[in-house]
Design an enzyme around this catalytic site. Structure first.
Site, PDB file in Angstrom:
ATOM      1  N   CYS A 171       4.152  -5.187   2.944  1.00 65.43           N
ATOM      2  CA  CYS A 171       2.675  -4.308   3.103  1.00 65.43           C
ATOM      3  C   CYS A 171       1.692  -5.142   3.514  1.00 65.43           C
ATOM      4  CB  CYS A 171       2.176  -3.450   2.291  1.00 65.43           C
ATOM      5  SG  CYS A 171       3.832  -2.240   1.924  1.00 65.43           S
ATOM      6  N   TYR A 172       1.463  -5.657   2.291  1.00 64.18           N
ATOM      7  CA  TYR A 172      -0.018  -6.328   2.332  1.00 64.18           C
ATOM      8  C   TYR A 172      -0.158  -7.447   2.744  1.00 64.18           C
ATOM      9  CZ  TYR A 172      -4.861  -8.274   0.666  1.00 64.18           C
ATOM     10  OH  TYR A 172      -5.921  -8.748   0.132  1.00 64.18           O
TER      11      TYR A 172
END
Length: 237
Positions: free
Chosen positions: A148-149
């Site tokens: 995600c990051y």
């Protein structure tokens, strides 16, 4: 007096950067959700202005930027810093709403801040300014379980390059600082799971942002990497 707006200013890299800029004599607008944390800074420094809002709230962000520009007279720099790490793990274990929250803060929120700063810098007299995006080491190489990051930070690199190109006609420079393992709340959470993690004091990142911001208009740091010396970045996969 030079002016800057810092997002994510209530803690970590954002707060450390705000303190470094105030010490250097800048006028600083502080954006974050936690107003009590911002007041801790404004109560002891008259050149700091609390602008409590959520970076994903476009209406509140517009009001914050307009208020600061009206009060300070202009906006010289945006440190586009606010971000979250989000859920960790392999992609098939990541909840979709967790992924969407990371994109909302780390991409949409940074887009909103950059859009407002660009518009202010384009219309002010004299025209121009500087946008500094907080990228992260993950804009280049991921940590395990950080889909995600890492996805969001790769997007910020594209935003940085686009703003650098589109800003030329208006004397708006854009650069990106990629910070590795500065001691912040986000890194503290990671270090709790990996006690042998190598870190550095967050002030080193903050002073690096100040260096980028204090360059003359004809010079720009396009990309800067500042990190804990022994962190496994070079060669990590």
């Amino acid at each position: 007096m030079k002016t800057i707006i810092i997002t994510g200013a209530s803690s970590g890299i954002g707060r450390a950067t705000a303190e470094v800029f105030l010490e250097a004599g800048w006028r600083v607008g502080l954006i974050a959700r936690r107003e009590d944390r911002l007041r801790e800074i404004t109560d002891v420094n008259a050149e700091a202005t609390a602008l409590p809002c959520d970076v994903t709230d476009a209406t509140a962000m517009r009001a914050a930027f307009e208020s600061f520009a009206a009060e300070a007279g202009r906006l010289d720099v945006l440190f586009n810093n606010a971000g979250i790490f989000g859920p960790a793990g392999p992609i098939d274990e990541v909840p979709l709403d967790g992924f969407e929250q990371v994109l909302d803060v780390n991409i949409r929120g940074m887009f909103i801040a950059a859009q407002l700063a660009f518009a202010q810098m384009r219309r002010q007299d004299p025209q121009g300014g500087r946008i500094i995006n907080n990228g992260s080491i993950s804009a280049h190489n991921p940590r395990p379980g950080s889909v995600c990051y890492t996805t969001s930070k790769h997007a910020i690199t594209g935003m940085t390059r686009s703003l650098s190109l589109d800003g030329r006609a208006f004397d708006i420079a854009c650069g990106q600082i990629d910070i590795g393992n500065a001691e912040s709340e986000l890194v503290a959470d990671l270090k709790a799971r990996q006690p042998d993690m190598h870190t550095m004091d967050v002030s080193h990142a903050a002073r690096s942002v100040l260096h980028m911001a204090e360059l003359p208009p004809e010079a720009n740091v396009q990309f800067m990497t500042v990190m804990a010396t022994k962190m496994p970045y070079i060669g990590r996969g």
